[in-house]
Motif scaffolding. Sequence first.
Motif, short mmCIF file in Angstrom:
data_model
loop_
_atom_site.label_atom_id
_atom_site.label_comp_id
_atom_site.label_asym_id
_atom_site.label_seq_id
_atom_site.Cartn_x
_atom_site.Cartn_y
_atom_site.Cartn_z
N PHE A 46 0.84 -1.14 -0.02
CA PHE A 46 -0.07 0.03 -0.09
C PHE A 46 0.89 1.41 -0.13
O PHE A 46 1.72 1.41 0.73
N LEU A 47 0.75 1.99 -0.96
CA LEU A 47 1.32 3.56 -1.18
C LEU A 47 0.55 4.50 -1.18
O LEU A 47 -0.55 4.19 -1.99
N SER A 48 0.63 5.66 -0.38
CA SER A 48 -0.27 6.70 -0.44
C SER A 48 0.54 8.02 -0.60
O SER A 48 1.55 8.41 0.16
N THR A 49 0.18 8.71 -1.71
CA THR A 49 1.11 9.89 -1.97
C THR A 49 -0.03 10.97 -2.22
O THR A 49 -0.02 11.58 -3.44
N ILE A 50 -1.01 11.33 -1.46
CA ILE A 50 -2.12 12.23 -1.73
C ILE A 50 -1.55 13.72 -1.58
O ILE A 50 -0.83 14.02 -0.36
N LYS A 65 4.67 -6.40 -5.34
CA LYS A 65 3.53 -6.67 -4.66
C LYS A 65 2.27 -5.50 -4.21
O LYS A 65 1.74 -5.69 -3.61
N LEU A 66 2.70 -4.28 -4.74
CA LEU A 66 1.77 -3.19 -4.64
C LEU A 66 0.56 -3.53 -5.30
O LEU A 66 0.33 -3.84 -6.28
N LYS A 67 -0.48 -3.33 -4.11
CA LYS A 67 -2.08 -3.56 -4.52
C LYS A 67 -2.77 -2.48 -4.31
O LYS A 67 -3.79 -2.23 -5.33
N LYS A 68 -2.50 -1.50 -3.67
CA LYS A 68 -3.30 -0.23 -3.61
C LYS A 68 -2.32 1.11 -3.66
O LYS A 68 -1.47 1.37 -3.04
N LEU A 69 -2.81 1.85 -4.79
CA LEU A 69 -1.69 3.08 -4.86
C LEU A 69 -2.87 4.42 -5.02
O LEU A 69 -3.57 4.48 -5.70
N GLU A 70 -2.37 5.13 -3.96
CA GLU A 70 -3.43 6.48 -3.73
C GLU A 70 -2.60 7.84 -4.42
O GLU A 70 -1.42 7.97 -4.02
N PRO A 88 2.39 -4.46 -11.56
CA PRO A 88 1.72 -5.40 -12.35
C PRO A 88 0.54 -5.93 -11.40
O PRO A 88 -0.46 -6.49 -11.99
N THR A 89 0.48 -6.15 -10.07
CA THR A 89 -0.54 -6.65 -9.32
C THR A 89 -1.25 -5.74 -8.73
O THR A 89 -2.18 -6.01 -7.91
N LEU A 90 -1.43 -4.56 -9.28
CA LEU A 90 -2.35 -3.57 -8.71
C LEU A 90 -3.82 -3.77 -8.69
O LEU A 90 -4.25 -4.24 -9.75
N THR A 91 -4.62 -3.51 -7.54
CA THR A 91 -6.08 -3.73 -7.65
C THR A 91 -6.81 -2.76 -7.31
O THR A 91 -7.80 -2.72 -7.82
N HIS A 92 -6.32 -1.52 -6.72
CA HIS A 92 -7.00 -0.28 -6.37
C HIS A 92 -6.07 0.79 -6.89
O HIS A 92 -4.88 0.95 -6.46
N LEU A 93 -6.80 1.74 -7.55
CA LEU A 93 -5.94 2.98 -8.06
C LEU A 93 -6.88 4.07 -7.79
O LEU A 93 -8.20 3.99 -8.23
N ASN A 94 -6.48 5.03 -7.18
CA ASN A 94 -7.35 6.29 -7.00
C ASN A 94 -6.45 7.53 -7.80
O ASN A 94 -5.29 7.85 -7.07
N LEU A 95 -7.11 8.05 -8.53
CA LEU A 95 -6.68 9.17 -9.34
C LEU A 95 -7.51 10.36 -9.27
O LEU A 95 -7.62 11.33 -10.10
N SER A 96 -8.32 10.39 -8.24
CA SER A 96 -9.36 11.48 -8.15
C SER A 96 -8.60 12.93 -7.85
O SER A 96 -7.59 12.77 -7.09
N GLY A 97 -9.27 13.90 -8.37
CA GLY A 97 -8.81 15.30 -8.15
C GLY A 97 -7.40 15.44 -8.75
O GLY A 97 -6.61 16.55 -8.61
N LYS A 111 -3.91 -2.62 -19.35
CA LYS A 111 -3.01 -3.94 -19.30
C LYS A 111 -2.68 -4.25 -17.48
O LYS A 111 -2.07 -5.24 -17.20
N LEU A 112 -3.38 -3.53 -16.58
CA LEU A 112 -3.56 -3.89 -15.18
C LEU A 112 -4.48 -4.88 -15.07
O LEU A 112 -5.58 -4.67 -14.72
N GLU A 113 -4.41 -6.19 -15.36
CA GLU A 113 -5.29 -7.36 -15.40
C GLU A 113 -6.09 -7.64 -14.08
O GLU A 113 -6.91 -7.84 -13.96
N SER A 114 -4.99 -7.08 -13.17
CA SER A 114 -5.74 -7.31 -11.46
C SER A 114 -6.61 -6.26 -11.11
O SER A 114 -7.19 -6.09 -10.05
N LEU A 115 -6.53 -4.98 -12.01
CA LEU A 115 -7.38 -3.73 -11.32
C LEU A 115 -8.80 -3.81 -11.38
O LEU A 115 -9.57 -4.50 -12.18
N LYS A 116 -9.22 -3.78 -10.09
CA LYS A 116 -10.89 -4.01 -9.84
C LYS A 116 -11.39 -2.62 -9.32
O LYS A 116 -12.60 -2.64 -9.53
N SER A 117 -10.67 -1.51 -8.96
CA SER A 117 -11.38 -0.49 -8.49
C SER A 117 -10.67 0.65 -8.89
O SER A 117 -9.33 0.86 -8.71
#
Length: 259
Positions: A46-50, A65-70, A88-97, A111-117
């Motif tokens: 999990f990495l958050s750079t808001i 192994k990164l799954k969630k990126l803020e 490559p294993t990212l499942t959650h990506l937040n690009l709001s704002g 290409k992010l096949e595991s991206l769910k959200s």
Amino acid sequence: MDMKKRIHLELRNRTPSDVKELVLDNCRSNEGKIEGLTDDFEELEFLSTINVGLTSVANLPKLNKLKKLELSDNRISGGLEVLSEKCPTLTHLNLSGNKVKDLSTIGPLKKLESLKSLDLFNCEVTNLNDYRENVFKLLPQLTFLDGYDKEDKEAPDSDAEAYVGLDDDEDDDEDEGTEEDYDEDAAPGEEDDDDEEVEEEEDDKESGEEEDDDLSGEEEEEELKEGEEGFDERGEKRKRAPADEGEDDDDDDSDDDED
């Protein structure tokens, strides 16, 4: 505080390979790029750079192994193709704002096949006609867009559900404890007995008060009687002489005068 110093503080004497979550919100990125983050963070999930002023994610290291990126509240307008290579294993990506204006900007996310959200709140792209329908077509692997699925059902918040479950368990434990205390302290019928005893005590008190009132009345009458009898000089009670005796004394005195 710049991003390098912030990362150093967040390590807290740990090695990068020991870190699974890293929060760098509100620090400062030089030239709008990620700095201080290396491939040594191989276990990072999990990495958050808001709100750090990012304009690009080009400097993102390899994080297998990164799954969630803020990345919300930055100034990113493109260059998202590097994410499929670096994460490559990212499942959650937040690009709001951010400054995402059209669908072509998010096209490389296919290409992010595991991206769910994917979150694009407050991005200009959300103003396009048939925005949601087109994004789901462009990224078929997506389950949730801006917190809702294709049928507009809200995405479950797994973290919130976990906390709610804990709260419910605690409440249940408290209720059980209360019931147990109640059973131990007062068995059925005992409360009624206690109420009767209290009522009896109150009745006794009331009857006692009435008796005291009667006694006080009798004492007052006795005092009045004693006051009528009077007292002599030595403080002893003086009894009244019968009326006949007084008359006899008068007769005796008259006889003496005649003599």
